[in-house]
Motif scaffolding. Sequence first.
Motif, short mmCIF file in Angstrom:
data_model
loop_
_atom_site.label_atom_id
_atom_site.label_comp_id
_atom_site.label_asym_id
_atom_site.label_seq_id
_atom_site.Cartn_x
_atom_site.Cartn_y
_atom_site.Cartn_z
N LEU A 219 8.90 10.03 20.02
CA LEU A 219 7.79 9.25 19.47
C LEU A 219 8.08 8.84 18.02
N LYS A 220 8.68 9.74 17.25
CA LYS A 220 9.04 9.39 15.86
C LYS A 220 10.09 8.27 15.83
N ALA A 221 11.07 8.34 16.71
CA ALA A 221 12.07 7.28 16.79
C ALA A 221 11.42 5.96 17.21
N PHE A 222 10.51 6.04 18.17
CA PHE A 222 9.77 4.86 18.62
C PHE A 222 8.98 4.25 17.45
N ALA A 223 8.31 5.10 16.67
CA ALA A 223 7.52 4.63 15.53
C ALA A 223 8.38 3.85 14.55
N HIS A 224 9.55 4.35 14.26
CA HIS A 224 10.42 3.67 13.30
C HIS A 224 10.99 2.38 13.86
N GLU A 225 11.19 2.32 15.17
CA GLU A 225 11.71 1.10 15.80
C GLU A 225 10.67 0.00 15.89
N HIS A 226 9.38 0.36 16.02
CA HIS A 226 8.35 -0.63 16.29
C HIS A 226 7.43 -0.92 15.11
N HIS B 196 -0.80 -7.72 7.86
CA HIS B 196 -1.88 -8.50 7.24
C HIS B 196 -2.68 -7.66 6.24
N TYR B 197 -3.03 -6.44 6.60
CA TYR B 197 -3.85 -5.59 5.74
C TYR B 197 -3.04 -4.62 4.90
N HIS B 198 -1.72 -4.68 4.99
CA HIS B 198 -0.84 -3.74 4.31
C HIS B 198 -1.31 -2.31 4.59
N ALA B 199 -1.44 -2.04 5.89
CA ALA B 199 -1.94 -0.74 6.36
C ALA B 199 -0.81 0.07 6.98
N ALA B 200 -0.93 1.38 6.88
CA ALA B 200 0.04 2.28 7.51
C ALA B 200 -0.29 2.42 8.99
N LEU B 201 0.74 2.57 9.80
CA LEU B 201 0.57 2.78 11.23
C LEU B 201 0.85 4.24 11.58
N CYS B 202 0.02 4.77 12.48
CA CYS B 202 0.25 6.11 13.03
C CYS B 202 0.23 5.99 14.54
N TYR B 203 1.35 6.29 15.15
CA TYR B 203 1.47 6.27 16.60
C TYR B 203 1.13 7.66 17.12
N VAL B 204 0.22 7.72 18.10
CA VAL B 204 -0.25 8.99 18.64
C VAL B 204 0.12 9.07 20.11
N ASP C 199 7.81 -4.25 9.02
CA ASP C 199 8.43 -4.09 7.71
C ASP C 199 7.42 -4.47 6.65
N ASN C 200 6.47 -3.57 6.39
CA ASN C 200 5.45 -3.85 5.38
C ASN C 200 5.54 -2.87 4.20
N GLY C 201 6.63 -2.15 4.12
CA GLY C 201 6.85 -1.24 3.01
C GLY C 201 6.19 0.12 3.16
N LEU C 202 5.49 0.34 4.26
CA LEU C 202 4.83 1.63 4.49
C LEU C 202 5.53 2.37 5.62
N GLU C 203 5.73 3.65 5.42
CA GLU C 203 6.40 4.48 6.41
C GLU C 203 5.45 4.75 7.58
N PRO C 204 5.90 4.48 8.81
CA PRO C 204 5.05 4.81 9.96
C PRO C 204 5.05 6.31 10.19
N SER C 205 4.00 6.79 10.83
CA SER C 205 3.95 8.21 11.19
C SER C 205 3.73 8.33 12.70
N ALA C 206 4.00 9.52 13.20
CA ALA C 206 3.82 9.81 14.61
C ALA C 206 3.16 11.17 14.74
N ARG C 207 2.23 11.27 15.66
CA ARG C 207 1.51 12.53 15.86
C ARG C 207 1.47 12.82 17.35
N VAL C 208 1.90 14.00 17.73
CA VAL C 208 1.92 14.39 19.14
C VAL C 208 0.90 15.49 19.36
N TYR C 209 0.15 15.34 20.44
CA TYR C 209 -0.81 16.35 20.86
C TYR C 209 -0.38 16.88 22.22
#
Length: 138
Positions: free
Chosen positions: A59-66, A30-38, A69-79
């Motif tokens: 987590l990176k594989a999970f990010a790409h699977e979930h 809806h907002y054409h926003a990027a997602l970052c999975y942490v 499709d809004n044209g923005l690459e998802p990211s993943a960050r692990v702590y």
Amino acid sequence: MYNKIMVPVDLAHLEALEKPLTVAADMAKHYHAALCYVGVTTSQPSSVARTPEEYEQKLKAFAHEHAPDNGLEPSARVYNSHDPVTDLDDILLKAIGEVEADLVVMGTHLPHHIDAIMPANGSKVAAHTNVSVFLVRP
């Protein structure tokens, strides 16, 4: 309205994440926003991964699977934490600034009396950040 949506993910409890993941994906579209999975893990072997590096790959594989499709690459960050349960709130607050999130979408449980003594992660994150926090009930 939103540019970066942060989604805390516990790879050991994916069954509880269906609704928050759906909400985050819908808002990202809806907002054409990027997602970052942490994700937060420990250096000790767990049921999810033997090492923090393996956890990060998952987590990176999970990010790409979930991600939507809004044209923005998802990211993943692990702590990494010695005690992820105890450190989770502080790590999520730190992550909000580091990933430059302006919205956090996270799952939460139904309120219980124990919350008066030990507040849920979502309520603590919402109370200690200046970004919007969308708590998704089961």
